[in-house]
Enzyme design. Structure first.
Site, PDB file in Angstrom:
ATOM      1  N   HIS A 253      43.628  46.448  38.787  1.00 10.77           N
ATOM      2  CA  HIS A 253      43.019  45.122  38.654  1.00 10.77           C
ATOM      3  C   HIS A 253      43.672  44.091  39.597  1.00 10.77           C
ATOM      4  O   HIS A 253      43.028  43.544  40.485  1.00 10.77           O
ATOM      5  CB  HIS A 253      43.173  44.615  37.208  1.00 10.77           C
ATOM      6  N   ASP A 254      44.940  43.816  39.383  1.00 14.99           N
ATOM      7  CA  ASP A 254      45.622  42.741  40.123  1.00 14.99           C
ATOM      8  C   ASP A 254      45.801  43.048  41.604  1.00 14.99           C
ATOM      9  O   ASP A 254      45.626  42.138  42.443  1.00 14.99           O
ATOM     10  CB  ASP A 254      46.980  42.460  39.474  1.00 14.99           C
TER      11      ASP A 254
END
Ligand code: RIB
Ligand code: CA
Length: 330
Positions: A253-254
Site C-alpha cells: 500500500h504505502d
C-alpha cells in the site's frame, strides 16, 4: 520510465516494521523514499495507527539506522485520533515490538508544529507524503490553514474510491477509518491532493518468490526485508483465511504512494470530489468519491488513482530495495 522528478518530502507514517511478523508497508515505503534518487526526505513525522505513536517513533528511528540514514530527523506526533481515544497502545496481532519506550533520538517539538514550520518556511518546496491516519496533517492545517496553499502537494495512501472493503467492521480504508475527521478536514482544506487508495494498492503485491529474490541481495537489508515479507504474508494468511488475495502475497500500500510522488506515470489519475463519512454507524471512514460525471457536479478537490502499472511498479520497487544493499553505509 521517464526521468524521475526531484522532490523534497515530509513523510508522515505509522511505521510498525519491527521484528519479522509486524506490518511491513510503512517500513518499505521509508526504504523506497530513502532509495529513490528523485526523493529527498527532509523530515519524518510519526502518528498512532499500525502501532502506538511511541512504538512507531522508536521503530522509525531504528529503521533509519538500519538504512544508513540516522541523519533524517524524526518528530513524534499524535497519540490518538482527533475525536476518539483509539490507539494500538498494546502490541496487537500485528506483532510489533513491545510498547515503545521513549525514542530518545527523536527531534523536539510536536510533528504537527514541525510540519507547519517547515512548510511555511519554504512555500511550494515541500511535498507532504501521508501513509498513515491523517491526524498530524489535520492538526497542522488547523494550526495554520495557509499550509494548504503552501505545501507543494499532498500525496497520500488512503481511502478506497471505486469500491469498498466488504468488511462490515471497517468498510473504509484503515487510515481513513482510524481518523475519519482528520481525513475529512484534509479533503476540505483546499490543498492539492493525490490519493492512492486500496483500488490500486491491493493490486501491487509481494510474494514469497519476491522475498527469496530480496534474500539473495548482497547486503543485510535484503535479508531483513525478505524475513519481514515472509512473516507478514503468513500473518495475513492467518488473519484473512477467506480472502484469496491474501494467500501467498501481501499488498504494498504505502510504497506505491511513495513511488507515485516522482513516478506519477505508474498510475492513472482522475479528478474527483471526495468527502469522508465521519459518524455513520456502519460507514465510518468511507470515502464518497464523486467522479464529476453529472451536470451538477461540484469542483474536484483531489485526483484519485484509478489504475496502476503493476509490473512497472514491482520492478521499480525490487530494483530500489536491491540497490539499498549496494550503498556504502556512512
Ligand atoms: O489500508 C492500508 C493502510 O493502513 C497502510 O498505510 C497501512 O500501513 C495501514 O496503515
Ligand atoms: Ca501506513
Amino acid at each position: 520510465m521517464g526521468q524521475p522528478l526531484t522532490r523534497r518530502i515530509i513523510l508522515d507514517t505509522d511505521l510498525g516494521m519491527g521484528q519479522p511478523g509486524s506490518d511491513i508497508d510503512d517500513g518499505f515505503a521509508l526504504a523506497l523514499a530513502v532509495a529513490d534518487p528523485g526523493i529527498d526526505v527532509d523530515l519524518v513525522t510519526t502518528v498512532n495507527g499500525n502501532a502506538d505513536v511511541d512504538t512507531v517513533t522508536r521503530l522509525t528511528l531504528e529503521l533509519l539506522q538500519r538504512l544508513g540514514r540516522p541523519d533524517v530527523p524524526v518528530a513524534r506526533g499524535a497519540a490518538t485520533p482527533l475525536l476518539s481515544r483509539w490507539s494500538r497502545a498494546a502490541p496487537d496481532v500485528r506483532r510489533v515490538d513491545p510498547p515503545g519506550t521513549d525514542a530518545s533520538g527523536r527531534s523536539p517539538g510536536h510533528a504537527a508544529l514541525r510540519i507547519v514550520e517547515r512548510v511555511m518556511a519554504e512555500p511550494g518546496e515541500l511535498t507532504l507524503v501521508c501513509i498513515a491516519p491523517l491526524t498530524n496533517v489535520a492538526l497542522a492545517l488547523a494550526i495554520e490553514p495557509r499550509v494548504a496553499r503552501s505545501v507543494a502537494e499532498i500525496v497520500m495512501m488512503g481511502g478506497v474510491f471505486l469500491e469498498h472493503t466488504n468488511v462490515a467492521a471497517m468498510p473504509g480504508e484503515f487510515n481513513f477509518w482510524v481518523d475519519p475527521h482528520a481525513a475529512a478536514a484534509v479533503f476540505d482544506s483546499g490543498a492539492p491532493i493525490r490519493a492512492v487508495g486500496l483500488d490500486v494498492t491491493r493490486r501491487v503485491r509481494l510474494t514469497r518468490a519476491h522475498a527469496a529474490r530480496m534474500a539473495g541481495s548482497a547486503g543485510g537489508f535484503g535479508r531483513f526485508a525478505a524475513a519481514c515479507t515472509d512473516e507478514w504474508i503468513s500473518h495475513n494468511e492467518r488473519m484473512n483465511p477467506g480472502d484469496e488475495r491474501e494467500q501467498g502475497s501481501c499488498a504494498l500500500h504505502d510504497p506505491l504512494a511513495v513511488a507515485s510522488v516522482v513516478h506519477p506515470e505508474l498510475l492513472t489519475w482522475r479528478p474527483a470530489r471526495v468527502a469522508v463519512e465521519t459518524d455513520g454507524r456502519h460507514t465510518r471512514g468511507v470515502a464518497v468519491a464523486d467522479l464529476l460525471t453529472t451536470s451538477e457536479a461540484a469542483e474536484p478537490n483531489c485526483r484519485i488513482a484509478v489504475d496502476v502499472n503493476v509490473d512497472a511498479f514491482t520492478d521499480l520497487f525490487l530494483d530500489r530495495i536491491h540497490g539499498l544493499d549496494q550503498k556504502d553505509r556512512p
